[in-house]
Design a protein around this motif. Structure first.
Motif, mmCIF file in Angstrom:
data_model
loop_
_atom_site.group_PDB
_atom_site.id
_atom_site.type_symbol
_atom_site.label_atom_id
_atom_site.label_comp_id
_atom_site.label_asym_id
_atom_site.label_seq_id
_atom_site.Cartn_x
_atom_site.Cartn_y
_atom_site.Cartn_z
ATOM 1 N N ALA A 42 -14.056 56.955 -30.245
ATOM 2 C CA ALA A 42 -12.851 56.219 -30.628
ATOM 3 C C ALA A 42 -12.517 55.124 -29.617
ATOM 4 N N ARG A 43 -12.742 55.392 -28.329
ATOM 5 C CA ARG A 43 -12.389 54.423 -27.284
ATOM 6 C C ARG A 43 -13.489 53.407 -26.993
ATOM 7 N N LEU A 44 -14.654 53.544 -27.605
ATOM 8 C CA LEU A 44 -15.790 52.672 -27.336
ATOM 9 C C LEU A 44 -15.467 51.210 -27.666
ATOM 10 N N THR A 45 -15.752 50.323 -26.719
ATOM 11 C CA THR A 45 -15.562 48.893 -26.966
ATOM 12 C C THR A 45 -16.914 48.204 -27.068
ATOM 13 N N ILE A 46 -16.900 47.020 -27.612
ATOM 14 C CA ILE A 46 -18.134 46.248 -27.768
ATOM 15 C C ILE A 46 -18.753 45.961 -26.397
ATOM 16 N N ALA A 47 -17.927 45.762 -25.379
ATOM 17 C CA ALA A 47 -18.431 45.508 -24.023
ATOM 18 C C ALA A 47 -19.206 46.699 -23.463
ATOM 19 N N ASP A 48 -18.975 47.906 -23.997
ATOM 20 C CA ASP A 48 -19.688 49.103 -23.535
ATOM 21 C C ASP A 48 -21.119 49.160 -24.062
ATOM 22 N N LEU A 49 -21.415 48.333 -25.042
ATOM 23 C CA LEU A 49 -22.737 48.320 -25.667
ATOM 24 C C LEU A 49 -23.661 47.340 -24.960
ATOM 25 N N HIS A 50 -24.884 47.744 -24.780
ATOM 26 C CA HIS A 50 -25.917 46.891 -24.184
ATOM 27 C C HIS A 50 -27.105 46.957 -25.150
ATOM 28 N N LEU A 51 -27.059 46.085 -26.147
ATOM 29 C CA LEU A 51 -27.979 46.184 -27.269
ATOM 30 C C LEU A 51 -29.274 45.409 -27.102
ATOM 31 N N THR A 52 -29.377 44.632 -26.032
ATOM 32 C CA THR A 52 -30.608 43.887 -25.785
ATOM 33 C C THR A 52 -31.563 44.784 -25.004
ATOM 34 N N PRO A 53 -32.733 45.077 -25.535
ATOM 35 C CA PRO A 53 -33.642 46.013 -24.877
ATOM 36 C C PRO A 53 -33.968 45.679 -23.418
ATOM 37 N N ALA A 54 -33.860 44.442 -23.010
ATOM 38 C CA ALA A 54 -34.186 44.068 -21.630
ATOM 39 C C ALA A 54 -33.154 44.599 -20.636
ATOM 40 N N ASP A 55 -32.035 45.086 -21.136
ATOM 41 C CA ASP A 55 -30.953 45.519 -20.262
ATOM 42 C C ASP A 55 -31.248 46.764 -19.427
ATOM 43 N N TRP A 56 -31.980 47.729 -19.944
ATOM 44 C CA TRP A 56 -32.096 49.038 -19.302
ATOM 45 C C TRP A 56 -33.473 49.634 -19.561
ATOM 46 N N SER A 87 -22.005 46.059 -37.661
ATOM 47 C CA SER A 87 -20.557 46.278 -37.740
ATOM 48 C C SER A 87 -19.762 45.507 -36.691
ATOM 49 N N ILE A 88 -20.430 44.954 -35.670
ATOM 50 C CA ILE A 88 -19.685 44.232 -34.632
ATOM 51 C C ILE A 88 -19.940 42.731 -34.638
ATOM 52 N N ALA A 89 -20.697 42.258 -35.611
ATOM 53 C CA ALA A 89 -21.026 40.831 -35.668
ATOM 54 C C ALA A 89 -19.754 39.981 -35.623
ATOM 55 N N LYS A 90 -19.790 38.958 -34.808
ATOM 56 C CA LYS A 90 -18.701 37.972 -34.682
ATOM 57 C C LYS A 90 -17.390 38.571 -34.166
ATOM 58 N N ARG A 91 -17.495 39.647 -33.389
ATOM 59 C CA ARG A 91 -16.298 40.246 -32.812
ATOM 60 C C ARG A 91 -16.329 40.102 -31.295
ATOM 61 N N GLN A 92 -15.193 40.262 -30.654
ATOM 62 C CA GLN A 92 -15.038 40.031 -29.217
ATOM 63 C C GLN A 92 -15.358 41.282 -28.391
ATOM 64 N N PRO A 93 -15.844 41.102 -27.156
ATOM 65 C CA PRO A 93 -16.217 42.235 -26.297
ATOM 66 C C PRO A 93 -15.096 43.242 -26.035
ATOM 67 N N HIS A 94 -13.859 42.813 -26.014
ATOM 68 C CA HIS A 94 -12.749 43.730 -25.719
ATOM 69 C C HIS A 94 -12.353 44.595 -26.922
#
Length: 167
Positions: A42-56, A87-94
């Motif tokens: 419920a508290r997850l924000t878009i900024a918590d996601l690291h969807l680019t495979p090069a990240d980790w 589901s997060i396309a065109k939305r802000q990180p916060h």
């Protein structure tokens, strides 16, 4: 068990023609992938996601803020990344990742109700589900057991789920 979890995901996947159905499916896949608690999802924000495979280590991941202010990182399956990206396309990180139909962040209770609803739908296809108390915490336990059965080290599972001790 695995067939029951598959039935829940299938019940949500059948509703993917609507925005609400896509969101529901993304939520269930996320819960199963990460073993996140209802409150954590419920508290997850878009900024918590690291969807680019090069990240980790070449793997997409999520940073989950759990109990006691502790954070942990959990890898994301390609299917989870695909559903969340939609589901997060065109939305802000916060912004929160999972929003209700009224575009408000989900609550812990809302996540619980969503899971319960799909448990009831899945029980039509797999009757054994009807005898169980389906909840986000049950999905969390399923995640842990399925990882263990797949040969994932117990310490790795402990870290992904945010448990302090093995017990």
């Amino acid at each position: 068990d695995k067939p029951e979890m598959d039935a829940m995901l299938a019940a949500a996947k059948q509703r993917q023609l609507t925005a609400q159905g896509r969101r529901d499916y993304a939520m269930l896949v996320f819960l199963y992938n990460t073993g996140a608690r209802a409150d954590e999802a419920a508290r997850l924000t878009i900024a918590d996601l690291h969807l680019t495979p090069a990240d980790w280590n070449g793997q997409a991941y999520v940073q989950i803020r759990g109990k006691g202010g502790r954070t942990r990182q959990c890898p994301l399956w390609p299917a989870t990344v695909r559903e969340i990206k939609n589901s997060i396309a065109k939305r802000q990180p916060h912004e929160h990742v999972f929003l209700t139909r009224l575009l408000r962040p989900y609550t812990r209770v809302g996540v619980y109700e969503l899971v319960k609803r799909y448990g009831q739908r899945a029980a039509l296809a797999v009757p054994s589900i009807a005898t169980k108390q389906v909840s986000p915490h049950i999905i969390r336990h399923s995640t842990a057991m399925h990882l263990l059965r797949a040969g994932v080290d117990i310490n790795t599972i402990r870290g992904w789920l945010g448990h302090v001790s093995l017990s």
